[in-house]
Design a protein around this motif. Structure first.
Motif, PDB file in Angstrom:
ATOM      1  N   ALA A   1      31.167  37.558  28.867  1.00 22.61           N
ATOM      2  CA  ALA A   1      30.275  37.038  27.836  1.00 22.61           C
ATOM      3  C   ALA A   1      28.969  37.819  27.719  1.00 22.61           C
ATOM      4  N   GLU A   2      28.416  38.238  28.840  1.00 19.04           N
ATOM      5  CA  GLU A   2      27.086  38.837  28.816  1.00 19.04           C
ATOM      6  C   GLU A   2      27.078  40.363  28.858  1.00 19.04           C
ATOM      7  N   VAL A   3      28.167  40.992  29.292  1.00 21.13           N
ATOM      8  CA  VAL A   3      28.158  42.447  29.455  1.00 21.13           C
ATOM      9  C   VAL A   3      29.193  43.124  28.560  1.00 21.13           C
ATOM     10  N   LEU A   4      30.479  42.858  28.800  1.00 21.36           N
ATOM     11  CA  LEU A   4      31.532  43.565  28.056  1.00 21.36           C
ATOM     12  C   LEU A   4      31.433  43.378  26.546  1.00 21.36           C
ATOM     13  N   SER A   5      31.217  42.161  26.108  1.00 22.65           N
ATOM     14  CA  SER A   5      31.206  41.892  24.672  1.00 22.65           C
ATOM     15  C   SER A   5      30.028  42.547  23.952  1.00 22.65           C
ATOM     16  N   TRP A   6      29.028  42.997  24.693  1.00 21.24           N
ATOM     17  CA  TRP A   6      27.847  43.620  24.085  1.00 21.24           C
ATOM     18  C   TRP A   6      27.835  45.148  24.208  1.00 21.24           C
ATOM     19  N   LEU A   7      28.843  45.747  24.826  1.00 23.37           N
ATOM     20  CA  LEU A   7      28.870  47.207  24.944  1.00 23.37           C
ATOM     21  C   LEU A   7      29.020  47.852  23.571  1.00 23.37           C
ATOM     22  N   PRO A   8      28.273  48.912  23.286  1.00 23.70           N
ATOM     23  CA  PRO A   8      28.421  49.610  22.002  1.00 23.70           C
ATOM     24  C   PRO A   8      29.842  50.160  21.862  1.00 23.70           C
ATOM     25  N   GLY A   9      30.418  50.000  20.696  1.00 24.63           N
ATOM     26  CA  GLY A   9      31.753  50.522  20.426  1.00 24.63           C
ATOM     27  C   GLY A   9      32.882  49.564  20.769  1.00 24.63           C
ATOM     28  N   VAL A  10      32.581  48.430  21.376  1.00 27.29           N
ATOM     29  CA  VAL A  10      33.624  47.459  21.723  1.00 27.29           C
ATOM     30  C   VAL A  10      33.846  46.550  20.512  1.00 27.29           C
ATOM     31  N   ALA A  11      35.040  46.633  19.924  1.00 25.22           N
ATOM     32  CA  ALA A  11      35.365  45.838  18.746  1.00 25.22           C
ATOM     33  C   ALA A  11      36.193  44.608  19.087  1.00 25.22           C
ATOM     34  N   GLN A  12      36.948  44.678  20.184  1.00 28.59           N
ATOM     35  CA  GLN A  12      37.854  43.587  20.526  1.00 28.59           C
ATOM     36  C   GLN A  12      38.082  43.565  22.028  1.00 28.59           C
ATOM     37  N   LEU A  13      38.181  42.364  22.594  1.00 28.99           N
ATOM     38  CA  LEU A  13      38.487  42.195  24.017  1.00 28.99           C
ATOM     39  C   LEU A  13      39.677  41.264  24.157  1.00 28.99           C
ATOM     40  N   ALA A  14      40.514  41.521  25.133  1.00 29.18           N
ATOM     41  CA  ALA A  14      41.634  40.636  25.454  1.00 29.18           C
ATOM     42  C   ALA A  14      41.697  40.510  26.968  1.00 29.18           C
ATOM     43  N   SER A  15      42.002  39.316  27.453  1.00 29.27           N
ATOM     44  CA  SER A  15      42.085  39.078  28.895  1.00 29.27           C
ATOM     45  C   SER A  15      43.497  38.665  29.266  1.00 29.27           C
ATOM     46  N   TYR A  16      43.948  39.149  30.406  1.00 26.06           N
ATOM     47  CA  TYR A  16      45.254  38.792  30.934  1.00 26.06           C
ATOM     48  C   TYR A  16      45.084  38.488  32.403  1.00 26.06           C
ATOM     49  N   LEU A  17      45.832  37.531  32.901  1.00 23.90           N
ATOM     50  CA  LEU A  17      45.767  37.148  34.297  1.00 23.90           C
ATOM     51  C   LEU A  17      47.142  37.376  34.925  1.00 23.90           C
ATOM     52  N   ALA A  18      47.181  38.144  35.991  1.00 27.70           N
ATOM     53  CA  ALA A  18      48.452  38.402  36.676  1.00 27.70           C
ATOM     54  C   ALA A  18      48.866  37.157  37.467  1.00 27.70           C
ATOM     55  N   MET A  19      50.154  36.790  37.379  1.00 28.29           N
ATOM     56  CA  MET A  19      50.655  35.640  38.122  1.00 28.29           C
ATOM     57  C   MET A  19      50.875  35.981  39.587  1.00 28.29           C
ATOM     58  N   LYS A  20      51.380  37.198  39.851  1.00 31.62           N
ATOM     59  CA  LYS A  20      51.586  37.637  41.222  1.00 31.62           C
ATOM     60  C   LYS A  20      51.771  39.143  41.238  1.00 31.62           C
ATOM     61  N   VAL A  21      51.577  39.726  42.401  1.00 38.06           N
ATOM     62  CA  VAL A  21      51.806  41.154  42.574  1.00 38.06           C
ATOM     63  C   VAL A  21      53.284  41.352  42.876  1.00 38.06           C
ATOM     64  N   VAL A  22      53.967  42.146  42.055  1.00 32.59           N
ATOM     65  CA  VAL A  22      55.369  42.455  42.269  1.00 32.59           C
ATOM     66  C   VAL A  22      55.501  43.683  43.156  1.00 32.59           C
ATOM     67  N   LYS A  23      54.652  44.668  42.896  1.00 36.03           N
ATOM     68  CA  LYS A  23      54.603  45.860  43.729  1.00 36.03           C
ATOM     69  C   LYS A  23      53.175  46.379  43.713  1.00 36.03           C
ATOM     70  N   ALA A  24      52.579  46.485  44.876  1.00 31.47           N
ATOM     71  CA  ALA A  24      51.211  46.980  44.982  1.00 31.47           C
ATOM     72  C   ALA A  24      51.219  48.503  44.999  1.00 31.47           C
ATOM     73  N   ASP A  25      50.112  49.083  44.614  1.00 30.20           N
ATOM     74  CA  ASP A  25      49.960  50.538  44.628  1.00 30.20           C
ATOM     75  C   ASP A  25      50.016  51.019  46.062  1.00 30.20           C
ATOM     76  N   GLY A  26      51.033  51.800  46.388  1.00 32.30           N
ATOM     77  CA  GLY A  26      51.173  52.334  47.735  1.00 32.30           C
ATOM     78  C   GLY A  26      50.563  53.705  47.878  1.00 32.30           C
ATOM     79  N   GLY A  27      49.931  54.200  46.822  1.00 36.12           N
ATOM     80  CA  GLY A  27      49.344  55.525  46.868  1.00 36.12           C
ATOM     81  C   GLY A  27      50.407  56.586  46.668  1.00 36.12           C
ATOM     82  N   CYS A  28      50.009  57.807  46.798  1.00 35.86           N
ATOM     83  CA  CYS A  28      50.906  58.946  46.631  1.00 35.86           C
ATOM     84  C   CYS A  28      51.398  59.375  48.011  1.00 35.86           C
ATOM     85  N   PRO A  29      52.710  59.402  48.226  1.00 36.57           N
ATOM     86  CA  PRO A  29      53.205  59.833  49.540  1.00 36.57           C
ATOM     87  C   PRO A  29      52.846  61.297  49.802  1.00 36.57           C
TER      88      PRO A  29
END
Length: 78
Positions: free
Chosen positions: A38-66
């Motif tokens: 509400a106070e930061v993202l929505s006021w950034l110059p050039g931001v026309a639209q915001l969408a939020s998503y919430l992950a239900m669970k981690v299926v596979k975490a980032d294991g990095g590059c082997p």
């Protein structure tokens, strides 16, 4: 540029520039999210639209590059 400003904000844990729509993916500390949205993202110059998503669970975490050891003794990505 909005992406550089967002990447420097302490609430942003990760920031990614994407192909297609949407343009950016930000991983934000959920405890600070409502105020941050509400106070930061929505006021950034050039931001026309915001969408939020919430992950239900981690299926596979980032294991990095082997890494493997190359012939020179240096570590190289696999």
């Amino acid at each position: 540029m909005a992406s550089h400003r967002a990447a420097r904000m302490p609430e942003v844990v990760e920031a990614h520039r994407l192909f297609g729509d949407p343009d950016f993916l930000l991983r934000v500390d959920v405890k600070a999210y409502e105020r941050f949205y509400a106070e930061v993202l929505s006021w950034l110059p050039g931001v026309a639209q915001l969408a939020s998503y919430l992950a239900m669970k981690v299926v596979k975490a980032d294991g990095g590059c082997p890494l493997t050891e190359g012939g020179s003794g240096e570590l190289q990505s696999a």
